[in-house]
Write an enzyme that holds these catalytic residues in place. Structure first.
Site, PDB file in Angstrom:
ATOM      1  N   HIS A 198      25.835 -34.244  18.688  1.00 34.77           N
ATOM      2  CA  HIS A 198      24.589 -33.466  18.603  1.00 34.77           C
ATOM      3  C   HIS A 198      24.499 -32.699  17.272  1.00 34.77           C
ATOM      4  CE1 HIS A 198      21.326 -31.452  21.312  1.00 34.77           C
ATOM      5  NE2 HIS A 198      20.944 -31.496  20.056  1.00 34.77           N
ATOM      6  N   GLU A 258      26.144 -33.453  28.138  1.00 33.96           N
ATOM      7  CA  GLU A 258      26.999 -33.127  26.999  1.00 33.96           C
ATOM      8  C   GLU A 258      27.494 -31.682  27.105  1.00 33.96           C
ATOM      9  OE1 GLU A 258      23.938 -34.022  23.972  1.00 33.96           O
ATOM     10  OE2 GLU A 258      23.948 -31.897  23.458  1.00 33.96           O
ATOM     11  N   ARG A 277      17.326 -36.266  23.370  1.00 29.81           N
ATOM     12  CA  ARG A 277      18.107 -35.524  24.351  1.00 29.81           C
ATOM     13  C   ARG A 277      18.838 -36.518  25.236  1.00 29.81           C
ATOM     14  NH1 ARG A 277      17.807 -31.617  21.762  1.00 29.81           N
ATOM     15  NH2 ARG A 277      17.000 -29.564  22.285  1.00 29.81           N
TER      16      ARG A 277
HETATM   17  C1  DGY Z   1      16.938 -28.992  18.629  1.00 32.27           C
HETATM   18  O1  DGY Z   1      16.541 -28.194  17.785  1.00 32.27           O
HETATM   19  O2  DGY Z   1      16.323 -29.223  19.675  1.00 32.27           O
HETATM   20  C2  DGY Z   1      18.225 -29.664  18.361  1.00 32.27           C
HETATM   21  O3  DGY Z   1      18.507 -30.674  19.261  1.00 32.27           O
HETATM   22  C3  DGY Z   1      19.316 -28.616  18.373  1.00 32.27           C
HETATM   23  O4  DGY Z   1      20.160 -28.865  17.340  1.00 32.27           O
END
Ligand code: DGY
Length: 328
Positions: free
Chosen positions: A288, A270, A241
């Site tokens: 992402h 983001e 993240r």
């Molecule tokens: C998640 O599943 O947490 C991913 O980052 C989303 O694509």
């Protein structure tokens, strides 16, 4: 006639998933994928009992108190830092996420980004596209070795273990990891990984991959001080993240040659990207997409939908995050 529960699907989703939801719910869907402010989300949630979120929509105490009918939020993501889980549990709102179905795909991407970063794939492609390639040179885009090097993993859940296996068994890497809780011996040997302290992880890794959840405790877990402990020849990969890395400190370290390269799939704030990251060449940037294959995204969407159906129709959600709400 029995009334179907009302749900909001907050972002565009596969049409067949929407159809499945429509068999069970009165659905309001954002198939245009409009960007909603928190106030607009609250407005659209009036009278709704459930919501299908994607990880971008913040569900917190303010939203919950403004949406008194809301009983459940199903995230189409394994990460759930968009949920204030304590506030949801206190209000008796069930939360679910979408684990497992994306593990291998996301581990594949972690490795993709590691390879692209270590071997300077995007930097050299930009050079070629710009018409700058006029002759071969012995050190042109010489990158970092992957096979046989030391792979460090911070956060050793299912995705971290998938990356460890790829590194150990596919590339003969020496795998070390740091996690708050150490894995049991069988799991460690199954992915040929060795637990080390965070300090050792930072100073020994040739490639450091971040796969830990984002919480208040992991905010800027990699900042200027941690970057200074890494080898100047190392690469840093973030598929977890934004917010776990201090992006400004990272851009500075990359520009000053205190770190060889970085590969980033996630960014603080983001889809905005820190402008300093856009001007350093030795960073691979992706929007992402670590879980983005159609079959995995389909599986994630179906799991979120099945959680809604499981809760409202069968009183049995598949992957609850706060199951205590069901007992209350
Ligand atoms: C998640 O599943 O947490 C991913 O980052 C989303 O694509």
């Amino acid at each position: 006639m029995v009334m179907k529960p009302k749900i909001l699907v907050a972002r565009a989703v596969f049409p067949e998933v929407l159809l499945k939801l429509s068999d069970n719910f009165e659905v309001t869907a954002n198939q245009e994928d409009e960007a909603w402010t928190p106030a607009q989300l609250i407005e659209r949630l009036q009278g709704m009992q459930g919501v299908f979120t994607t990880g971008s929509e913040r569900i917190d105490a303010a939203l919950i108190s403004a949406c008194p009918d809301l009983k459940m939020c199903a995230n189409m993501a394994v990460g759930f830092n968009n949920f204030d889980l304590d506030a949801m549990t206190a209000a008796g709102v069930l939360a679910t996420n979408a684990p497992d179905v994306l593990t291998e795909t996301t581990a594949d991407f972690g490795f993709t980004l590691l390879m692209a970063t270590a071997r300077r794939v995007t930097e050299s492609e930009h050079f070629l596209r710009a018409g700058s390639w006029t002759r071969w040179r012995y050190d042109m885009f010489a990158g970092a070795e992957v096979h046989g090097s030391t792979l460090g993993i911070l956060g050793m859940g299912r995705i971290g273990q998938g990356i460890a296996k790829r590194g150990a068994f596919g590339f003969g890497m020496n795998v070390i990891y740091h996690n708050r809780s150490r894995l049991d011996a069988a799991t460690e040997s199954g992915c040929r990984a060795r637990w080390v302290t965070k300090e050792v992880l930072l100073s020994a890794a040739d490639h450091l991959v971040l796969v830990l959840p984002y919480t208040a405790a992991s905010h800027h877990a990699i900042g200027a001080a941690e970057l200074a402990q890494m080898k100047p020849t190392a690469t840093l990969i973030n598929i977890a993240r934004g917010g776990i890395v201090d992006d400004a400190a990272l851009a500075k370290a990359l520009r000053e040659g205190r770190l060889a390269a970085a590969g980033l799939d996630v960014f603080e704030g983001e889809p905005r990207v820190h402008p300093d990251l856009l001007t350093v060449p030795n960073v691979v940037l992706t929007p992402h997409i670590a879980s983005a294959t159609l079959s995995t995204r389909r599986a994630m969407a179906n799991l979120a939908a099945d959680n809604l159906i499981g809760f409202f129709v069968h009183r049995q959600p598949l992957t609850p995050l706060n199951p205590e709400v069901l007992k209350a």
